[in-house]
Design an enzyme around this catalytic site. Structure first.
Site, PDB file in Angstrom:
ATOM      1  N   CYS A 120       0.854  -1.189   0.000  1.00 39.57           N
ATOM      2  CA  CYS A 120       0.000   0.000   0.000  1.00 39.57           C
ATOM      3  C   CYS A 120       0.897   1.248   0.000  1.00 39.57           C
ATOM      4  CB  CYS A 120      -0.952  -0.085   1.207  1.00 39.57           C
ATOM      5  SG  CYS A 120      -2.130   1.246   1.400  1.00 39.57           S
ATOM      6  N   ASP A 169      -8.777  -3.611  -7.589  1.00 37.63           N
ATOM      7  CA  ASP A 169      -8.339  -2.584  -6.641  1.00 37.63           C
ATOM      8  C   ASP A 169      -8.900  -1.223  -7.049  1.00 37.63           C
ATOM      9  OD1 ASP A 169      -6.943  -0.787  -5.038  1.00 37.63           O
ATOM     10  OD2 ASP A 169      -5.066  -1.913  -5.158  1.00 37.63           O
ATOM     11  N   HIS A 196      -7.404  -4.630  -3.349  1.00 36.09           N
ATOM     12  CA  HIS A 196      -6.358  -3.947  -2.593  1.00 36.09           C
ATOM     13  C   HIS A 196      -6.180  -4.646  -1.245  1.00 36.09           C
ATOM     14  CE1 HIS A 196      -3.810  -0.420  -1.938  1.00 36.09           C
ATOM     15  NE2 HIS A 196      -4.192  -0.477  -0.667  1.00 36.09           N
TER      16      HIS A 196
END
Length: 227
Positions: A120, A169, A196
């Site tokens: 991330c 995502d 994600h």
């Protein structure tokens, strides 16, 4: 398996880092960069896992310059808190957190060549490290939020990079991943049928098959470039 140590950046700021050591002689060093949730139990488990695979792992607390001791979960409230800290870190004068990552690379280098990976926001920082910092031999961003934008995709990595993304995502639209691939033909990009955060087994978006394959590919990549 691991313990926290204090690293000192070039500007004199001290940054805590979780360090996990392998049982035998390390294959090399590995820096692991957190998401927006701090060096929490998941990131420590990731570090322990790669240490079990033979790497000397250093996971710096990349929020420390704005908020020490952050350890969040994955609720909406946690996400909001973490995003606030991330925004504050990104607003620091340069080099900011990159100095802490450079210190983590230096600490990991006692084990030999050094790779870096992150998730991330940590994936974005991994990409920036690959392009701007010294002492690395490989970089592996997982769903790096923001790294597929035009400005980031224009950077030039100094080391081999493997990047992992999920095709569901909503934070990183697939068309931006494709644009990144076009801008960075030398980067080994893998796209999974996943969302994600697919690597994190504490999140609803966890995808065991994608996480397993991405980890296998990452270990093979590290074996080639780090040891």
């Amino acid at each position: 398996m691991g313990q926290f140590v204090n690293l000192t950046a070039a500007d004199g700021i001290t940054c805590p880092a979780y360090v996990a050591q392998p049982a035998g002689t390390p294959k090399g060093g590995l820096v692991v960069l957190q998401e927006i949730f701090g060096v929490n139990s998941h990131i420590r488990a990731v570090a322990d896992g790669y240490a079990a695979d033979g790497y000397f792992v250093v996971a710096p607390s990349t929020f420390h310059r704005v908020q020490p001791g952050v350890e969040l979960g994955y609720t909406e409230a946690d996400m909001g808190t973490g995003f606030g800290y991330k925004t504050a870190v990104e607003a620091l004068p340069a080099p900011g957190v990159m100095a802490d990552i450079q210190a983590a690379i230096a600490h990991a280098s006692q084990a030999g060549k050094v790779g870096i990976l992150g998730y991330c926001w940590g994936g974005l920082l991994t990409w920036r490290a690959a392009c701007t910092l010294d002492g690395l031999s490989a970089a592996v961003p997982f769903y790096g939020g923001g790294m597929t934008g035009e400005a980031e995709a224009a950077r030039q990595p100094k080391v081999p990079v493997m990047a992992h993304f999920g095709d569901q995502d909503h934070w990183i639209p697939l068309d931006t991943v494709q644009a990144f691939q076009k801008a960075q033909p030398a980067v080994e990009v893998h796209v999974y049928a996943a969302n994600h955060g697919f690597n994190c087994d504490q999140r609803g978006s966890f995808d065991a098959a994608a996480a397993k394959l991405a980890r296998e590919r990452t270990l093979a990549f590290l074996a080639r470039h780090v040891g």
